[in-house]
Design an enzyme around this catalytic site. Structure first.
Site, PDB file in Angstrom:
ATOM      1  N   ASN A  13      12.410 -11.898   8.911  1.00 16.06           N
ATOM      2  CA  ASN A  13      11.950 -10.712   8.190  1.00 16.06           C
ATOM      3  C   ASN A  13      13.087 -10.368   7.231  1.00 16.06           C
ATOM      4  O   ASN A  13      14.116  -9.845   7.652  1.00 16.06           O
ATOM      5  CB  ASN A  13      11.681  -9.562   9.170  1.00 16.06           C
ATOM      6  CG  ASN A  13      11.389  -8.261   8.432  1.00 16.06           C
ATOM      7  OD1 ASN A  13      11.152  -8.261   7.224  1.00 16.06           O
ATOM      8  ND2 ASN A  13      11.408  -7.150   9.165  1.00 16.06           N
ATOM      9  N   LYS A  15      13.259  -8.223   4.923  1.00 15.88           N
ATOM     10  CA  LYS A  15      13.386  -6.798   4.550  1.00 15.88           C
ATOM     11  C   LYS A  15      13.586  -6.684   3.032  1.00 15.88           C
ATOM     12  O   LYS A  15      12.990  -7.458   2.296  1.00 15.88           O
ATOM     13  CB  LYS A  15      14.507  -6.137   5.356  1.00 15.88           C
ATOM     14  CG  LYS A  15      14.345  -6.429   6.859  1.00 15.88           C
ATOM     15  CD  LYS A  15      15.215  -5.595   7.745  1.00 15.88           C
ATOM     16  CE  LYS A  15      14.956  -5.964   9.208  1.00 15.88           C
ATOM     17  NZ  LYS A  15      15.666  -5.119  10.150  1.00 15.88           N
ATOM     18  N   HIS A  98       6.511  -2.254  11.343  1.00 15.35           N
ATOM     19  CA  HIS A  98       7.945  -2.391  11.594  1.00 15.35           C
ATOM     20  C   HIS A  98       8.563  -1.007  11.770  1.00 15.35           C
ATOM     21  O   HIS A  98       8.163  -0.050  11.105  1.00 15.35           O
ATOM     22  CB  HIS A  98       8.624  -3.143  10.445  1.00 15.35           C
ATOM     23  CG  HIS A  98      10.012  -3.548  10.793  1.00 15.35           C
ATOM     24  ND1 HIS A  98      11.079  -2.681  10.690  1.00 15.35           N
ATOM     25  CD2 HIS A  98      10.507  -4.708  11.300  1.00 15.35           C
ATOM     26  CE1 HIS A  98      12.166  -3.302  11.113  1.00 15.35           C
ATOM     27  NE2 HIS A  98      11.854  -4.527  11.478  1.00 15.35           N
ATOM     28  N   GLU A 100      11.179   0.241  10.706  1.00 18.47           N
ATOM     29  CA  GLU A 100      11.701   0.846   9.467  1.00 18.47           C
ATOM     30  C   GLU A 100      10.584   1.506   8.683  1.00 18.47           C
ATOM     31  O   GLU A 100      10.787   2.530   8.027  1.00 18.47           O
ATOM     32  CB  GLU A 100      12.427  -0.229   8.640  1.00 18.47           C
ATOM     33  CG  GLU A 100      13.781  -0.554   9.261  1.00 18.47           C
ATOM     34  CD  GLU A 100      14.222  -1.996   9.096  1.00 18.47           C
ATOM     35  OE1 GLU A 100      13.708  -2.699   8.213  1.00 18.47           O
ATOM     36  OE2 GLU A 100      15.103  -2.424   9.881  1.00 18.47           O
ATOM     37  N   GLU A 170      10.520  -5.024  19.354  1.00 20.71           N
ATOM     38  CA  GLU A 170      11.784  -4.747  18.677  1.00 20.71           C
ATOM     39  C   GLU A 170      12.322  -3.381  19.114  1.00 20.71           C
ATOM     40  O   GLU A 170      11.929  -2.353  18.550  1.00 20.71           O
ATOM     41  CB  GLU A 170      11.569  -4.733  17.158  1.00 20.71           C
ATOM     42  CG  GLU A 170      11.058  -6.042  16.607  1.00 20.71           C
ATOM     43  CD  GLU A 170      11.524  -6.275  15.176  1.00 20.71           C
ATOM     44  OE1 GLU A 170      12.033  -7.365  14.915  1.00 20.71           O
ATOM     45  OE2 GLU A 170      11.404  -5.368  14.333  1.00 20.71           O
ATOM     46  N   GLY A 176      19.554  -4.311  13.606  1.00 22.96           N
ATOM     47  CA  GLY A 176      20.621  -4.198  12.614  1.00 22.96           C
ATOM     48  C   GLY A 176      21.887  -3.557  13.150  1.00 22.96           C
ATOM     49  O   GLY A 176      22.786  -3.191  12.399  1.00 22.96           O
ATOM     50  N   SER A 216      18.787  -7.928  16.345  1.00 23.30           N
ATOM     51  CA  SER A 216      20.078  -8.619  16.403  1.00 23.30           C
ATOM     52  C   SER A 216      19.992  -9.975  17.102  1.00 23.30           C
ATOM     53  O   SER A 216      20.957 -10.414  17.735  1.00 23.30           O
ATOM     54  CB  SER A 216      21.145  -7.733  17.057  1.00 23.30           C
ATOM     55  OG  SER A 216      21.298  -6.529  16.324  1.00 23.30           O
TER      56      SER A 216
HETATM   57  P1  13P Z   1      18.099  -7.643  12.792  1.00 18.93           P
HETATM   58  O1  13P Z   1      17.893  -9.064  13.278  1.00 18.93           O
HETATM   59  O2  13P Z   1      18.846  -7.548  11.510  1.00 18.93           O
HETATM   60  O3  13P Z   1      18.623  -6.761  13.873  1.00 18.93           O
HETATM   61  O4  13P Z   1      16.625  -7.097  12.453  1.00 18.93           O
HETATM   62  C1  13P Z   1      15.620  -7.238  13.362  1.00 18.93           C
HETATM   63  C2  13P Z   1      14.345  -6.855  12.728  1.00 18.93           C
HETATM   64  O5  13P Z   1      14.118  -5.705  12.424  1.00 18.93           O
HETATM   65  C3  13P Z   1      13.385  -7.908  12.436  1.00 18.93           C
HETATM   66  O6  13P Z   1      12.175  -7.369  12.031  1.00 18.93           O
END
Ligand code: 13P
Length: 256
Positions: A13, A15, A98, A100, A170, A176, A216
């Site tokens: 992903n 982002k 997601h 976010e 997640e 992150g 992560s």
């Molecule tokens: P990270 O791997 O950067 O923690 O992000 C995970 C994520 O949100 C994947 O959708």
């Protein structure tokens, strides 16, 4: 306990990262490293990168996904993208719900459900994200939160449609932050999600659903996470932007 009946899926992903030219370069770097993958390999990229990404991965085993889609076919929804637009250019997967989007853009379980239904109707494969906040975990309501998200996000999704759905667990506190859930924590919640699916559908339908862990996940911890029987893949943020790291996670999924 039927990991072998499910498809392992490693999805990046991206982002809000990479311009179209950068996307092309990264995919060209990843493609030879994952060409012998024993799992599905997906890159979910920003809207403006999609056409370039599809062109750059032609003839490879990398599938391309979007990071969201709207539920209406067309209309007055400034800034949104329809499922038909994605399908026409050859997009296969779409990340929905997601954290976010839930945190910063007012996404709710109701809108995630509408997007999921629309994506399935259009023949796209949704990767539906669920997971608890740190505060919710500390209050010991992880299962309640996740059960509610699964029930609402998949509301009115048929057993036949479920075959095209991937769930990504997640935990929001692990995204992150460099703070990964332990393999035991990931397994515990992924197994719980499968129990929820059993109740909503049936055992066979639930056993066939790919449940990814995200938060992560990287080249160092992927093996341990993917060894778990209910962790069928990963949704990778940061590490999916570095070809060698992403390829190492794909290799881990191939081994496990
Ligand atoms: P990270 O791997 O950067 O923690 O992000 C995970 C994520 O949100 C994947 O959708």
């Amino acid at each position: 306990m039927k990991k072998d009946v499910r498809k392992a899926i490693i999805a990046g992903n991206w982002k809000m990262n990479k311009t179209p030219s950068e996307a092309k370069a990264l995919l060209e770097e990843i493609a030879p490293l994952v060409k012998d993958a024993g799992c599905e390999v997906v890159a979910c990229v920003p809207y403006v990168d999609l056409a370039t990404a599809i062109e750059a991965t032609k003839g490879t085993n990398i599938k391309i996904g979007a990071e969201n889609c709207h539920w209406a076919e067309s209309g007055a929804f400034t800034g949104e993208i329809s499922t038909g637009m994605l399908k026409e250019i050859g997009v296969e997967y779409v990340v929905l719900g997601h954290s976010e989007r839930r945190q910063y853009f007012g996404e709710t379980d109701e809108t995630v459900n509408k997007r999921t239904k629309a994506a399935l109707a259009a023949g796209l494969k949704p990767i539906v994200c669920v997971g608890e906040l740190l505060w919710e975990r500390e209050c010991n309501i992880t299962e309640e939160v996740v059960a509610r998200q699964i029930k609402l996000d998949l509301w009115d999704v048929t057993e036949e449609e479920l075959k095209n759905v991937t769930i990504a667990y997640e935990p929001v506190w692990a995204i992150g932050t460099g703070k990964t859930a332990t393999a035991e924590q990931a397994e515990e919640v992924c197994a719980f999600i499968r129990e929820c699916l059993k109740k909503l559908y049936n055992e066979a339908a639930a056993e066939a659903v790919t449940i990814q862990y995200g938060g992560s996940m990287n080249d160092k911890n992927a093996d341990e996470l993917l060894q778990k029987v209910n962790v069928d893949g990963g949704l990778i943020g940061g590490a999916s932007l570095v070809a060698e790291k992403f390829a190492a996670i794909v290799a881990a999924a191939t081994r496990n």
